[in-house]
Design an enzyme around this catalytic site. Structure first.
Site, PDB file in Angstrom:
ATOM      1  N   CYS A   8      26.773  16.976  11.752  1.00 56.54           N
ATOM      2  CA  CYS A   8      26.527  15.421  11.774  1.00 56.54           C
ATOM      3  C   CYS A   8      25.905  14.834  13.045  1.00 56.54           C
ATOM      4  CB  CYS A   8      28.167  14.802  11.805  1.00 56.54           C
ATOM      5  SG  CYS A   8      28.075  12.945  11.318  1.00 56.54           S
ATOM      6  N   GLU A  38      33.342  20.678   6.609  1.00 56.40           N
ATOM      7  CA  GLU A  38      34.655  20.674   7.022  1.00 56.40           C
ATOM      8  C   GLU A  38      35.407  19.786   6.226  1.00 56.40           C
ATOM      9  OE1 GLU A  38      33.834  17.613  10.212  1.00 56.40           O
ATOM     10  OE2 GLU A  38      32.904  19.440   9.229  1.00 56.40           O
ATOM     11  N   HIS A  47      29.460  16.500   6.477  1.00 60.78           N
ATOM     12  CA  HIS A  47      30.576  17.581   7.379  1.00 60.78           C
ATOM     13  C   HIS A  47      30.990  18.480   6.273  1.00 60.78           C
ATOM     14  CE1 HIS A  47      31.431  14.775  10.842  1.00 60.78           C
ATOM     15  NE2 HIS A  47      31.065  13.698   9.887  1.00 60.78           N
TER      16      HIS A  47
END
Length: 211
Positions: free
Chosen positions: A82, A194, A192
């Site tokens: 990011c 995750e 992202h």
């Protein structure tokens, strides 16, 4: 032997969710701001959320820019996520104010040209042939984004016809923007991983597999 991954703690980023996601790949993961540990790890993750200016200021205050430079000089892998990707570029412009980034790549991070900003939610990508980050994933896979700024133009010229050029992945929100880069030991994603479910987990596993 499990690979040792450090998530660089410089006061910005979704550290714990990134740690949990990386641990699920089988890596041994530490969250730390210690420069020596960060330089010596098998892989370094540079997270980042919020404004470009505050992230690069925090990164420099913690010596993170020097850590990234030392690792890359030694061919040691780094993954930006990011705003942790954005600060790797030459500069960012927010509200008319320019801030200098790490300049590992030329280019400017600027406001997305779209009817609705921020770009928040799931989107598809256009990954290039030969990508290792997206290996094993279908072309219509979706990833989670949340950002108002991005790199709208890739300007790095090939250094030599004998050196493989970076692999640049694009996505579109209003206009195309850089969604990921794979450039030797330096990789980065605007989305992202995750927060991107199984697809993001595969991207992280693919990256750890390169360490």
């Amino acid at each position: 032997m499990n690979k040792r991954v450090v998530i660089l703690d410089y006061g910005s980023g979704n550290l714990r969710s990134a740690q949990r996601a990386l641990e699920r790949t089988g890596a041994e993961v530490a969250v730390t701001g210690d420069p020596h540990t960060a330089v010596e790890a098998d892989g370094l993750v540079v997270p980042g959320v919020g404004a470009f200016a505050s992230c690069i200021q925090g990164l420099r205050a913690a010596g993170g820019d020097r850590v990234v430079g030392k690792r890359l000089a030694g061919g040691r892998p780094v993954l930006g996520i990011c705003v942790g990707m954005q600060v790797l570029f030459e500069r960012g412009v927010e509200h008319g104010v320019a801030s200098e980034g790490c300049a590992e790549w030329p280019g400017t991070v600027e406001r997305l040209q779209a009817p609705v900003v921020p770009h928040m939610g799931w989107n598809t990508l256009q990954a290039p042939e030969g990508s290792r980050l997206f290996a094993g994933l279908p072309a219509d896979e979706r990833f989670y984004f949340v950002h108002s700024y991005g790199v709208l133009e890739w300007t790095l010229e090939p250094a030599s016809p004998r050196i493989a050029p970076p692999l640049v992945t694009w996505s579109t929100h209003g206009t195309p923007f850089v969604a990921a880069v794979e450039n030797g030991p330096l990789s980065a994603t605007q989305f992202h991983p995750e927060k991107s479910g199984d697809a993001g987990a595969q991207v992280l596993a693919n990256w750890v597999g390169t360490l």
